[in-house]
Design a protein around this motif. Structure first.
Motif, mmCIF file in Angstrom:
data_model
loop_
_atom_site.group_PDB
_atom_site.id
_atom_site.type_symbol
_atom_site.label_atom_id
_atom_site.label_comp_id
_atom_site.label_asym_id
_atom_site.label_seq_id
_atom_site.Cartn_x
_atom_site.Cartn_y
_atom_site.Cartn_z
ATOM 1 N N ARG A 126 0.815 -1.222 0.000
ATOM 2 C CA ARG A 126 0.000 0.000 0.000
ATOM 3 C C ARG A 126 0.846 1.269 0.000
ATOM 4 N N VAL A 127 1.948 1.254 0.739
ATOM 5 C CA VAL A 127 2.787 2.441 0.879
ATOM 6 C C VAL A 127 3.659 2.609 -0.369
ATOM 7 N N ASN A 128 3.920 3.838 -0.729
ATOM 8 C CA ASN A 128 4.753 4.125 -1.898
ATOM 9 C C ASN A 128 6.219 3.811 -1.583
ATOM 10 N N THR A 129 6.762 2.788 -2.249
ATOM 11 C CA THR A 129 8.152 2.357 -2.020
ATOM 12 C C THR A 129 8.855 2.221 -3.368
ATOM 13 N N PRO A 130 9.222 3.333 -3.986
ATOM 14 C CA PRO A 130 9.773 3.269 -5.350
ATOM 15 C C PRO A 130 11.076 2.495 -5.464
ATOM 16 N N TRP A 131 11.899 2.500 -4.423
ATOM 17 C CA TRP A 131 13.184 1.804 -4.533
ATOM 18 C C TRP A 131 13.006 0.293 -4.463
ATOM 19 N N ILE A 132 12.193 -0.167 -3.523
ATOM 20 C CA ILE A 132 11.921 -1.607 -3.467
ATOM 21 C C ILE A 132 11.203 -2.046 -4.739
#
Length: 419
Positions: free
Chosen positions: A48-54
């Motif tokens: 749900r959370v924005n995690t662009p690197w992962i």
């Protein structure tokens, strides 16, 4: 004719010069691994959370939900506690084998070694590194310098900052853990850029601390964003190595356990506590990764396969996981005993080839000894099941291994009267 011969000579000369100037073109890339744990982030939160690197790591390979905690209700059921869950990853075994039951790590069984040990056994010249917000990962779980681990030594380590209360004064809000995670991720990224250990383990803790304090909350979401940024440092360092050196990197970013329904606690066997996730850049992921639900114990055989580590057979017979990339043939589903009739069932992931069924009536490996396995039969992988008379092997305890050309899978069988 002379012109053609001259052109051919020039072309061959150009190819020779190019070959001399580009030795890397003929040299296979050096394989290296980065394994990182970000502690206690439920799968529904990371999704749900924005995690662009992962997400950028997973975009090159894949993302999947997975599980920890062993097989619920069986001999391998394991607490969903942090140190317990780290040990599943790095040994490829559940708690009934590695014997870590809580964060105290009072009686770990080093006869089920970590991926560092396997790498050093085959390639002593290879470099290993650990970068951790918790020093016990090196001193207890890896067992650095202990006689039981053969005195294994990390070539690079960054840890122990939680013990430096002058530089990192402890506070109730765990801000000091955030600062340590920052320091650890920065130093890990620098070490990857400059030294590039062949196998690195990074551990970041802050998300678990925030979960314990605030549960499912905006604070937890913010901590996940911070962790993602720290992963970004590591990922950029890996990209730098790939762009500037002849290296092929396998990266796994994972969480160790989930949380209860409100996000405060973990340790039990609820689906959310057992639920974890794996993100990887692996371009060779198999059907098991994509279409089944993998486990934390699957990461060790995956890493060792990538690094071309050929572990001793008796150790492979103990692994509770199977590789997530490359060829896999079967998932061992059940092993049950009715009298002297041993009933085995497995899911065939590849219908080609045979399985060898191995049986041992001892567990000597747990104390550093050797188990004598008997080959009971060969059976086509496609069969999916077998029933075997084991009256010639009377015992209250059995270890059963299904071995294919690709990998092994094992289960314990304990007679009901001895449970």
């Amino acid at each position: 004719m002379k012109k053609t011969a001259k052109l051919l000579t020039l072309a061959l000369a150009a190819l020779w010069v190019a070959a001399c100037q580009s030795p890397e073109a003929k040299t296979p890339p050096v394989r290296k691994v980065l394994f990182a744990i970000v502690d206690g982030i439920p799968a529904d939160v990371i999704e749900r959370v924005n995690t662009p690197w992962i997400d950028s790591v997973a975009a090159q390979g894949g993302y999947t939900r997975a599980y920890t905690g062993g097989e619920k209700g069986s001999y391998s059921e394991s607490p969903t506690i942090s140190a317990v869950c780290y040990t599943h990853f790095v040994t490829g075994t559940w708690t009934n084998k590695h014997n870590v039951w809580d964060n105290g790590i009072a009686a770990i069984n080093y006869h089920y070694p970590t991926f560092f040990w396997y790498l050093k056994q085959q390639y002593p010249e290879k470099k290993i590194g650990i970068f951790s917000t918790w020093e016990d990962n090196r001193t207890k779980l890896v067992g650095e310098g202990k006689s039981e681990t053969g005195g294994i030594k990390m070539d690079v380590h960054v840890d122990g900052y939680e013990l430096d209360t002058a530089a990192f004064p402890h506070d109730p809000a765990s801000h000091y853990i955030h600062l340590i995670d920052e320091r650890v991720s920065e130093e890990a990224a620098q070490a990857i850029r400059n030294d590039a250990p062949d196998l690195s383990w990074v551990y970041l803790q802050y998300t678990d601390d925030i979960g314990h304090q605030f549960g499912d909350s905006p604070q937890m979401d913010s901590a996940v964003v911070i962790a993602d940024h720290q992963v970004g440092r590591l990922w950029q360092a890996v990209q730098y190595r790939k762009d500037n050196f002849n290296e092929d990197w396998l990266v796994y970013i994972v969480t160790d356990h989930g949380r209860d329904d409100k996000g405060y606690h973990h340790g039990g066997q609820t689906p959310r506590e057992r639920g974890i996730w794996l993100a990887t850049n692996d371009k060779n992921l198999n059907t098991y990764f994509h279409e089944r639900k993998p486990a934390s114990v699957d990461v060790l055989p995956t890493i060792l396969r990538f690094l071309d580590v050929k572990a001793p057979r008796e150790y492979q017979f103990e692994w509770d996981g199977i590789p997530l990339s490359g060829n896999v043939s079967h998932v061992f589903k059940t092993a049950t005993l009715q009298g002297d009739s041993l009933s085995l069932a497995w899911e065939a992931l590849n219908t080609e080839g045979n399985l060898t069924v191995w049986l041992a009536t001892t567990n000597n490996h747990a104390s550093g000894g050797t188990d004598v396995y008997t080959s009971l039969m060969e059976v086509p992988v496609a069969a999916g099941r077998a029933i075997i008379d084991i009256s010639e092997y009377p015992s209250d305890f059995y270890k059963v291994v299904l071995e294919s050309a690709d990998h092994t899978a094992n289960r314990w069988v304990i007679r009901e009267s001895t449970r």
